[in-house]
Design a protein around this motif. Structure first.
Motif, PDB file in Angstrom:
ATOM      1  N   TRP A 252       0.834  -1.195   0.000  1.00 23.40           N
ATOM      2  CA  TRP A 252       0.000   0.000   0.000  1.00 23.40           C
ATOM      3  C   TRP A 252       0.865   1.240   0.000  1.00 23.40           C
ATOM      4  O   TRP A 252       2.049   1.184   0.330  1.00 23.40           O
ATOM      5  CB  TRP A 252      -0.970   0.033   1.189  1.00 23.40           C
ATOM      6  CG  TRP A 252      -0.289   0.001   2.534  1.00 23.40           C
ATOM      7  CD1 TRP A 252       0.085  -1.097   3.245  1.00 23.40           C
ATOM      8  CD2 TRP A 252       0.108   1.120   3.312  1.00 23.40           C
ATOM      9  NE1 TRP A 252       0.701  -0.729   4.409  1.00 23.40           N
ATOM     10  CE2 TRP A 252       0.715   0.628   4.487  1.00 23.40           C
ATOM     11  CE3 TRP A 252       0.007   2.495   3.157  1.00 23.40           C
ATOM     12  CZ2 TRP A 252       1.223   1.457   5.473  1.00 23.40           C
ATOM     13  CZ3 TRP A 252       0.512   3.319   4.147  1.00 23.40           C
ATOM     14  CH2 TRP A 252       1.112   2.794   5.289  1.00 23.40           C
ATOM     15  N   ILE A 253       0.277   2.352  -0.385  1.00 22.13           N
ATOM     16  CA  ILE A 253       0.929   3.662  -0.388  1.00 22.13           C
ATOM     17  C   ILE A 253      -0.056   4.661   0.207  1.00 22.13           C
ATOM     18  O   ILE A 253      -1.247   4.599  -0.083  1.00 22.13           O
ATOM     19  CB  ILE A 253       1.305   4.110  -1.811  1.00 22.13           C
ATOM     20  CG1 ILE A 253       2.287   3.134  -2.430  1.00 22.13           C
ATOM     21  CG2 ILE A 253       1.871   5.518  -1.816  1.00 22.13           C
ATOM     22  CD1 ILE A 253       2.545   3.393  -3.892  1.00 22.13           C
ATOM     23  N   GLY A 254       0.436   5.575   1.015  1.00 19.44           N
ATOM     24  CA  GLY A 254      -0.432   6.600   1.584  1.00 19.44           C
ATOM     25  C   GLY A 254       0.240   7.955   1.538  1.00 19.44           C
ATOM     26  O   GLY A 254       1.462   8.066   1.433  1.00 19.44           O
ATOM     27  N   PHE A 255      -0.570   8.984   1.618  1.00 18.71           N
ATOM     28  CA  PHE A 255      -0.082  10.360   1.605  1.00 18.71           C
ATOM     29  C   PHE A 255      -0.952  11.190   2.532  1.00 18.71           C
ATOM     30  O   PHE A 255      -2.180  11.103   2.467  1.00 18.71           O
ATOM     31  CB  PHE A 255      -0.151  10.934   0.182  1.00 18.71           C
ATOM     32  CG  PHE A 255       0.137  12.405   0.100  1.00 18.71           C
ATOM     33  CD1 PHE A 255       1.433  12.868   0.189  1.00 18.71           C
ATOM     34  CD2 PHE A 255      -0.888  13.321  -0.053  1.00 18.71           C
ATOM     35  CE1 PHE A 255       1.712  14.230   0.117  1.00 18.71           C
ATOM     36  CE2 PHE A 255      -0.628  14.683  -0.123  1.00 18.71           C
ATOM     37  CZ  PHE A 255       0.680  15.135  -0.035  1.00 18.71           C
ATOM     38  N   THR A 256      -0.328  11.962   3.402  1.00 16.43           N
ATOM     39  CA  THR A 256      -1.045  12.884   4.278  1.00 16.43           C
ATOM     40  C   THR A 256      -0.373  14.238   4.164  1.00 16.43           C
ATOM     41  O   THR A 256       0.833  14.354   4.393  1.00 16.43           O
ATOM     42  CB  THR A 256      -1.017  12.412   5.749  1.00 16.43           C
ATOM     43  OG1 THR A 256      -1.525  11.088   5.825  1.00 16.43           O
ATOM     44  CG2 THR A 256      -1.831  13.338   6.630  1.00 16.43           C
ATOM     45  N   ARG A 257      -1.127  15.250   3.781  1.00 17.60           N
ATOM     46  CA  ARG A 257      -0.586  16.613   3.730  1.00 17.60           C
ATOM     47  C   ARG A 257      -0.306  17.119   5.142  1.00 17.60           C
ATOM     48  O   ARG A 257      -1.012  16.766   6.080  1.00 17.60           O
ATOM     49  CB  ARG A 257      -1.581  17.569   3.079  1.00 17.60           C
ATOM     50  CG  ARG A 257      -1.723  17.426   1.626  1.00 17.60           C
ATOM     51  CD  ARG A 257      -2.586  18.580   1.082  1.00 17.60           C
ATOM     52  NE  ARG A 257      -2.958  18.321  -0.276  1.00 17.60           N
ATOM     53  CZ  ARG A 257      -2.141  18.474  -1.329  1.00 17.60           C
ATOM     54  NH1 ARG A 257      -0.922  18.885  -1.138  1.00 17.60           N
ATOM     55  NH2 ARG A 257      -2.554  18.189  -2.534  1.00 17.60           N
ATOM     56  N   GLU A 258       0.712  17.950   5.250  1.00 17.84           N
ATOM     57  CA  GLU A 258       1.026  18.556   6.535  1.00 17.84           C
ATOM     58  C   GLU A 258      -0.199  19.302   7.045  1.00 17.84           C
ATOM     59  O   GLU A 258      -0.855  20.033   6.304  1.00 17.84           O
ATOM     60  CB  GLU A 258       2.211  19.514   6.390  1.00 17.84           C
ATOM     61  CG  GLU A 258       2.656  20.091   7.708  1.00 17.84           C
ATOM     62  CD  GLU A 258       3.894  20.947   7.591  1.00 17.84           C
ATOM     63  OE1 GLU A 258       4.498  21.225   8.636  1.00 17.84           O
ATOM     64  OE2 GLU A 258       4.265  21.356   6.467  1.00 17.84           O
ATOM     65  N   GLY A 259      -0.543  19.063   8.293  1.00 18.51           N
ATOM     66  CA  GLY A 259      -1.687  19.730   8.909  1.00 18.51           C
ATOM     67  C   GLY A 259      -3.002  18.986   8.759  1.00 18.51           C
ATOM     68  O   GLY A 259      -3.973  19.329   9.422  1.00 18.51           O
ATOM     69  N   GLU A 260      -3.067  17.967   7.886  1.00 20.79           N
ATOM     70  CA  GLU A 260      -4.291  17.179   7.751  1.00 20.79           C
ATOM     71  C   GLU A 260      -4.415  16.213   8.918  1.00 20.79           C
ATOM     72  O   GLU A 260      -3.419  15.788   9.501  1.00 20.79           O
ATOM     73  CB  GLU A 260      -4.280  16.350   6.457  1.00 20.79           C
ATOM     74  CG  GLU A 260      -4.627  17.114   5.230  1.00 20.79           C
ATOM     75  CD  GLU A 260      -4.719  16.207   3.986  1.00 20.79           C
ATOM     76  OE1 GLU A 260      -4.259  15.048   4.026  1.00 20.79           O
ATOM     77  OE2 GLU A 260      -5.242  16.702   2.978  1.00 20.79           O
ATOM     78  N   ARG A 261      -5.649  15.821   9.196  1.00 21.97           N
ATOM     79  CA  ARG A 261      -5.869  14.815  10.233  1.00 21.97           C
ATOM     80  C   ARG A 261      -5.370  13.462   9.724  1.00 21.97           C
ATOM     81  O   ARG A 261      -5.165  13.275   8.532  1.00 21.97           O
ATOM     82  CB  ARG A 261      -7.341  14.744  10.607  1.00 21.97           C
ATOM     83  CG  ARG A 261      -8.225  14.253   9.505  1.00 21.97           C
ATOM     84  CD  ARG A 261      -9.691  14.161   9.954  1.00 21.97           C
ATOM     85  NE  ARG A 261     -10.527  13.677   8.871  1.00 21.97           N
ATOM     86  CZ  ARG A 261     -10.591  12.411   8.461  1.00 21.97           C
ATOM     87  NH1 ARG A 261      -9.867  11.494   9.049  1.00 21.97           N
ATOM     88  NH2 ARG A 261     -11.382  12.064   7.468  1.00 21.97           N
TER      89      ARG A 261
END
Length: 143
Positions: free
Chosen positions: A121-130
Motif C-alpha cells: 500500500w501507499i499513503g499520503f497525508t498533507r502537513e496539517g491534515e488529520r
C-alpha cells in the motif's frame, strides 16, 4: 521511491529519496536534493533483507525538516535552511542503471529477469491534515 521536481516538470530540481540498491539489500540509501545538488546521502543498516518482506517506509517533509522512518522508527532527520521546497511528484521505480553506475547500484544481471516489485500500500497525508489511515506517521505521532 522518491519525490521529484525538475525537468521537464519544473525548472528547480528538488528530491527526497529512499533508494534500495541491488548490491546491498540490507541497507537503504537516504538522500535529498536542493536546487539540483545532492551529496547528502546516508546509508543506514536495516537489520533485514529488504527483498524478503513488507515494511513501512515513510518520510515526513515539512518546512522544519525531513524525517525518514522505517517501521515507525526514526532513522534519519535533516533540519535547517538547506531543504527541498519545490513540490514534486511521487515515484516508485525499478531501475537497472547503466554501466557507469554499477559501482553504486551493483551490476545488473539480465539472467535474473523479469524483475518485479511488490507494494502492499501507499499513503499520503498533507502537513496539517488529520490522520487519514492507521499506519500513517501522522496517526502514531498523535497518540
Amino acid at each position: 521511491m522518491f519525490t521529484y521536481s525538475g525537468q521537464p516538470l519544473t525548472s528547480v530540481h528538488d528530491e527526497i529519496d529512499f533508494e534500495f540498491l541491488g548490491k546491498a539489500t540490507s541497507s537503504v540509501q537516504l538522500n535529498y536534493y536542493v536546487g539540483g545538488r545532492g551529496g547528502r546521502e546516508s546509508v543506514p543498516a536495516l537489520g533485514y533483507d529488504a527483498t524478503t518482506g513488507f515494511h513501512n517506509y515513510v518520510f515526513d517533509w515539512s518546512a522544519r525538516g525531513i524525517k525518514w522512518y522505517i517501521d515507525g522508527r526514526l532513522v534519519r532527520e535533516s533540519n535547517g535552511p538547506d531543504l527541498p521546497v519545490t513540490p514534486g511528484q511521487f515515484f516508485l521505480s525499478l531501475w537497472n542503471g547503466t554501466k557507469n553506475v554499477d559501482g553504486w547500484l551493483g551490476a545488473f544481471d539480465p539472467s535474473k529477469t523479469p524483475v518485479a516489485m511488490d507494494i502492499d500500500w501507499i499513503g499520503f497525508t498533507r502537513e496539517g491534515e488529520r490522520c487519514l489511515f492507521p499506519q500513517s506517521i501522522t496517526c502514531t505521532a498523535q497518540k
